[in-house]
Write an enzyme that holds these catalytic residues in place. Structure first.
Site, PDB file in Angstrom:
ATOM      1  N   ARG A  15       0.929  -1.192  -0.075  1.00  0.00           N
ATOM      2  CA  ARG A  15       0.009   0.105  -0.192  1.00  0.00           C
ATOM      3  C   ARG A  15       0.922   1.236   0.127  1.00  0.00           C
ATOM      4  NH1 ARG A  15      -3.574  -1.362   5.107  1.00  0.00           N
ATOM      5  NH2 ARG A  15      -1.753  -2.280   5.858  1.00  0.00           N
ATOM      6  N   LYS A  75       2.348   1.665   7.332  1.00  0.00           N
ATOM      7  CA  LYS A  75       2.910   0.859   8.332  1.00  0.00           C
ATOM      8  C   LYS A  75       3.582   1.780   9.408  1.00  0.00           C
ATOM      9  CE  LYS A  75       1.606  -3.099   8.602  1.00  0.00           C
ATOM     10  NZ  LYS A  75       0.330  -3.541   9.278  1.00  0.00           N
ATOM     11  N   TYR A  94      -0.408   4.161  10.558  1.00  0.00           N
ATOM     12  CA  TYR A  94      -0.535   2.914  11.515  1.00  0.00           C
ATOM     13  C   TYR A  94       0.779   2.715  12.587  1.00  0.00           C
ATOM     14  CZ  TYR A  94      -4.786   1.522   9.102  1.00  0.00           C
ATOM     15  OH  TYR A  94      -6.060   1.535   8.463  1.00  0.00           O
ATOM     16  N   HIS A  96       0.167   1.025  15.929  1.00  0.00           N
ATOM     17  CA  HIS A  96      -0.042  -0.196  16.975  1.00  0.00           C
ATOM     18  C   HIS A  96       1.061  -0.198  18.036  1.00  0.00           C
ATOM     19  CE1 HIS A  96      -3.411  -1.420  14.858  1.00  0.00           C
ATOM     20  NE2 HIS A  96      -2.620  -1.271  13.601  1.00  0.00           N
ATOM     21  N   GLU A 118      -4.937   4.109  13.851  1.00  0.00           N
ATOM     22  CA  GLU A 118      -5.528   3.187  14.540  1.00  0.00           C
ATOM     23  C   GLU A 118      -6.260   4.024  16.028  1.00  0.00           C
ATOM     24  OE1 GLU A 118      -2.504   2.982  14.445  1.00  0.00           O
ATOM     25  OE2 GLU A 118      -1.506   2.461  16.295  1.00  0.00           O
ATOM     26  N   ILE A 178     -18.470  -4.371  11.583  1.00  0.00           N
ATOM     27  CA  ILE A 178     -18.215  -3.979  10.303  1.00  0.00           C
ATOM     28  C   ILE A 178     -17.616  -5.306   9.242  1.00  0.00           C
ATOM     29  CG2 ILE A 178     -16.446  -2.647   8.948  1.00  0.00           C
ATOM     30  CD1 ILE A 178     -18.144  -1.020  11.051  1.00  0.00           C
ATOM     31  N   VAL A 179     -16.816  -6.041  10.009  1.00  0.00           N
ATOM     32  CA  VAL A 179     -16.149  -7.267   9.187  1.00  0.00           C
ATOM     33  C   VAL A 179     -17.434  -8.085   8.783  1.00  0.00           C
ATOM     34  CG1 VAL A 179     -14.784  -9.117   9.216  1.00  0.00           C
ATOM     35  CG2 VAL A 179     -13.983  -7.153  10.000  1.00  0.00           C
ATOM     36  N   SER A 220     -25.507 -14.941  19.582  1.00  0.00           N
ATOM     37  CA  SER A 220     -24.173 -15.648  20.086  1.00  0.00           C
ATOM     38  C   SER A 220     -24.352 -16.263  21.321  1.00  0.00           C
ATOM     39  CB  SER A 220     -23.096 -14.830  19.504  1.00  0.00           C
ATOM     40  OG  SER A 220     -21.636 -15.466  19.788  1.00  0.00           O
ATOM     41  N   LEU A 240     -15.139  -8.763  18.162  1.00  0.00           N
ATOM     42  CA  LEU A 240     -14.027  -7.711  18.474  1.00  0.00           C
ATOM     43  C   LEU A 240     -14.759  -7.418  19.921  1.00  0.00           C
ATOM     44  CD1 LEU A 240     -11.309  -5.844  18.500  1.00  0.00           C
ATOM     45  CD2 LEU A 240     -12.872  -4.162  17.411  1.00  0.00           C
ATOM     46  N   VAL A 267     -11.083 -14.010  10.827  1.00  0.00           N
ATOM     47  CA  VAL A 267     -10.324 -12.546  10.455  1.00  0.00           C
ATOM     48  C   VAL A 267     -10.059 -11.836  11.570  1.00  0.00           C
ATOM     49  CG1 VAL A 267     -11.167 -10.226   9.560  1.00  0.00           C
ATOM     50  CG2 VAL A 267     -12.245 -12.428   8.793  1.00  0.00           C
ATOM     51  N   ASP A 270      -5.876 -11.061  14.255  1.00  0.00           N
ATOM     52  CA  ASP A 270      -5.017 -10.143  14.788  1.00  0.00           C
ATOM     53  C   ASP A 270      -5.112  -9.695  16.203  1.00  0.00           C
ATOM     54  OD1 ASP A 270      -7.574  -8.917  13.827  1.00  0.00           O
ATOM     55  OD2 ASP A 270      -6.620  -7.035  13.463  1.00  0.00           O
TER      56      ASP A 270
HETATM   57  N1  LIG Z   1      -7.358 -10.155   9.667  1.00  0.00           N
HETATM   58  C1  LIG Z   1      -7.241  -8.871   9.068  1.00  0.00           C
HETATM   59  O1  LIG Z   1      -6.710  -8.643   7.851  1.00  0.00           O
HETATM   60  C2  LIG Z   1      -8.288  -7.982   9.593  1.00  0.00           C
HETATM   61  C3  LIG Z   1      -8.498  -6.894   8.974  1.00  0.00           C
HETATM   62  C4  LIG Z   1      -9.350  -5.811   9.394  1.00  0.00           C
HETATM   63  C5  LIG Z   1     -10.008  -6.049  10.712  1.00  0.00           C
HETATM   64  N2  LIG Z   1      -9.619  -7.338  11.425  1.00  0.00           N
HETATM   65  C6  LIG Z   1     -10.346  -7.744  12.728  1.00  0.00           C
HETATM   66  O2  LIG Z   1     -11.465  -8.173  12.690  1.00  0.00           O
HETATM   67  C7  LIG Z   1     -12.240  -7.975  13.811  1.00  0.00           C
HETATM   68  C8  LIG Z   1     -13.550  -7.542  13.676  1.00  0.00           C
HETATM   69  O3  LIG Z   1     -13.218  -6.236  13.353  1.00  0.00           O
HETATM   70  P1  LIG Z   1     -14.598  -5.253  13.230  1.00  0.00           P
HETATM   71  O4  LIG Z   1     -14.104  -3.983  12.565  1.00  0.00           O
HETATM   72  O5  LIG Z   1     -15.784  -6.040  12.551  1.00  0.00           O
HETATM   73  O6  LIG Z   1     -15.110  -4.945  14.705  1.00  0.00           O
HETATM   74  P2  LIG Z   1     -16.579  -4.351  15.062  1.00  0.00           P
HETATM   75  O7  LIG Z   1     -16.266  -3.855  16.479  1.00  0.00           O
HETATM   76  O8  LIG Z   1     -17.248  -3.556  14.135  1.00  0.00           O
HETATM   77  O9  LIG Z   1     -17.453  -5.588  15.264  1.00  0.00           O
HETATM   78  C9  LIG Z   1     -17.257  -6.606  16.397  1.00  0.00           C
HETATM   79  C10 LIG Z   1     -18.551  -7.284  16.606  1.00  0.00           C
HETATM   80  O10 LIG Z   1     -18.425  -8.519  17.506  1.00  0.00           O
HETATM   81  C11 LIG Z   1     -19.369  -8.365  18.232  1.00  0.00           C
HETATM   82  N3  LIG Z   1     -19.288  -9.642  19.577  1.00  0.00           N
HETATM   83  C12 LIG Z   1     -18.324  -9.290  20.433  1.00  0.00           C
HETATM   84  N4  LIG Z   1     -18.370 -10.423  21.130  1.00  0.00           N
HETATM   85  C13 LIG Z   1     -19.076 -11.420  20.544  1.00  0.00           C
HETATM   86  C14 LIG Z   1     -19.509 -12.623  20.663  1.00  0.00           C
HETATM   87  N5  LIG Z   1     -19.112 -13.384  21.705  1.00  0.00           N
HETATM   88  N6  LIG Z   1     -20.236 -13.537  19.713  1.00  0.00           N
HETATM   89  C15 LIG Z   1     -20.441 -12.731  18.648  1.00  0.00           C
HETATM   90  N7  LIG Z   1     -20.189 -11.170  18.488  1.00  0.00           N
HETATM   91  C16 LIG Z   1     -19.665 -10.691  19.518  1.00  0.00           C
HETATM   92  C17 LIG Z   1     -19.709  -7.129  18.879  1.00  0.00           C
HETATM   93  O11 LIG Z   1     -21.194  -6.949  19.404  1.00  0.00           O
HETATM   94  C18 LIG Z   1     -19.596  -6.426  17.341  1.00  0.00           C
HETATM   95  O12 LIG Z   1     -20.766  -6.275  16.755  1.00  0.00           O
HETATM   96  C19 LIG Z   1     -11.218  -7.458  14.639  1.00  0.00           C
HETATM   97  O13 LIG Z   1     -10.582  -8.385  15.569  1.00  0.00           O
HETATM   98  C20 LIG Z   1     -10.464  -6.672  13.974  1.00  0.00           C
HETATM   99  O14 LIG Z   1      -8.875  -6.364  14.264  1.00  0.00           O
HETATM  100  C21 LIG Z   1      -8.899  -8.146  10.817  1.00  0.00           C
END
Ligand SMILES: NC(=O)c1ccc[n+]([C@@H]2O[C@H](COP(=O)([O-])OP(=O)(O)OC[C@H]3O[C@@H](n4cnc5c(N)ncnc54)[C@H](O)[C@@H]3O)[C@@H](O)[C@H]2O)c1
Length: 377
Positions: A15, A75, A94, A96, A118, A178-179, A220, A240, A267, A270
């Site tokens: 990037r 980064k 970023y 971290h 972040e 979001i994810v 959940s 998350l 996902v 991290d």
């Molecule tokens: N691997 C990658 O490349 C990558 C890239 C971007 C984000 N991420 C990671 O993805 C994860 C999700 O990010 P996000 O932006 O969607 O976060 P977010 O805060 O938008 O969503 C997280 C959701 O998880 C829910 N949650 C919490 N505990 C739970 C449980 N026990 N059961 C079910 N749902 C539960 C929350 O209520 C929330 O709606 C984070 O860990 C983020 O760091 C990873």
């Protein structure tokens, strides 16, 4: 302001912090933008496009750090860059910090102003410079999951959307943030039967209202997860809990409930992952198999699609970069609380609680530093 955009040198980072469109905007406000030769190459932007947008290309990373008042990166700086950073230079990228004491100490020693993407935070607690990467990862999770469900890649050999006369795959998404939302949209669009689980009833209500009919929502909890993993082909981990390790919603012992060739895309890897058997993998070697279950756990998923990721990231960073360039970092942070939240290390002091706590170091209230600056003008 004089702005510098170095080429990212961290392994496998393609990037770039500014696109030619971003250069045009900054240039319009009278800022000088210096871009390192080939900085946009990995994302598909050529030097000629930057030049046409008003940038001046510099041959080396030393030149870029040497001239710039504000460095825009993607980064965190790596060791080879530490000595290039100057006292009072503004670094917008970023970081971290909490995951690297070495980086924290290096930035404290340099006396730079470190504004971390972040931790830029809106008053509603959302993180506008993390959201774009979650959007990319959420959409990619389904694309990768669909791929690894193919038989030659050790999956169940099921097409996500099925075909007329053959039922589609079942997709379970743990976490409807979001994810999870982006993953659900993609999986539903491909015709899969999708279930989103979350612990927030309000979130499930919202998702239930906006999602198409092939998406259902479920609370959940362990009972529901145990039932669903028996019949799901693709399971996406997207939970998350801010500031905490992800909870292990799927344990090692639960793998035996799954069918052979089920694909797990964690996902949340991290943040430690929400599937016990996940460990971080890379794009070079993204999967491994345990008990016949395919695990995909790439910690930097957006890195595989640098064109999309760069545009998504810079769409979000550019408005903040413009404020920093137009006003200087002190005034920009006084005027905009989002940006103030992004300040982590300033003038040899830690000003972000999470970083101070991580290393048991003193915390300085950044407001006092911003006020001092105003008085001394
Ligand atoms: N691997 C990658 O490349 C990558 C890239 C971007 C984000 N991420 C990671 O993805 C994860 C999700 O990010 P996000 O932006 O969607 O976060 P977010 O805060 O938008 O969503 C997280 C959701 O998880 C829910 N949650 C919490 N505990 C739970 C449980 N026990 N059961 C079910 N749902 C539960 C929350 O209520 C929330 O709606 C984070 O860990 C983020 O760091 C990873």
């Amino acid at each position: 302001m004089v702005i510098g955009v170095p080429k990212e040198i961290k392994n496998n980072e393609n990037r770039v912090a500014l696109t030619p469109a971003g250069v045009t905007e900054l240039h319009k406000y009278g800022h000088m933008v210096y871009v390192q030769v080939n900085a946009g190459e990995g994302s598909g932007f050529e030097d000629a496009e930057y030049i046409a947008a008003g940038a001046i290309m510099l041959p080396t990373i030393e030149d870029v750090y040497g001239i710039a008042e504000m460095i825009m990166k993607v980064k965190e700086p790596i060791e080879a860059e530490y000595d290039l950073i100057k006292q009072d230079q503004l670094l917008f990228t970023y970081f971290h910090f909490a995951s690297s004491e070495e980086l924290t100490m290096a930035m404290l020693a340099k006396g730079a102003v470190c504004l971390a993407y972040e931790t830029v935070e809106r008053p509603d607690r959302s993180l506008p410079l993390l959201i774009p990467m979650s959007e990319v990862a959420g959409r990619m999770a389904v694309q990768e999951g669909a791929k690894y469900l193919e038989k030659p890649l050790k999956g169940r050999g099921i097409l996500l959307g099925g075909v007329p006369g053959v039922k589609p795959a079942n997709v379970l998404i743990l976490g409807g943030g979001i994810v999870g939302t982006q993953a659900a949209k993609m999986a539903a669009g491909l015709g899969a039967h999708v279930t989103i689980m979350d612990v927030s009833l309000a979130r499930l209500r919202y998702l239930s209202d906006i999602m198409p009919p092939n998406v259902q929502t479920m609370m959940s909890n362990e009972y529901n997860i145990r039932e669903m993993i028996k019949v799901c082909d693709l399971i996406i981990g997207a939970v998350l809990i801010p500031g905490a390790k992800a909870p292990h919603l799927i344990t090692r012992e639960m793998l035996k409930l799954m069918r052979n060739g089920t694909v797990l895309v964690d996902v949340a890897v991290d943040q430690g992952g929400c599937i016990e058997t996940c460990r971080p993998t890379t794009h070079e070697d993204p999967t491994f198999i345990i008990d016949g279950v395919v695990h995909y756990c790439v910690a930097n998923m957006p890195g595989a699609v640098p064109y999309t990721s760069t545009l998504a990231l810079t769409n979000a960073t550019l408005p903040y970069a413009l404020q920093l360039a137009n006003k200087g970092w002190q005034k920009a942070c006084r005027d905009n609380i989002d940006l103030k939240m992004g300040l982590n290390v300033v003038d040899g002091k830690i000003v972000y609680k999470g970083v101070a706590d991580a290393f048991n170091l003193p915390l300085t209230d950044v407001s006092t530093m911003l006020v001092e600056e105003e008085v001394s003008q």
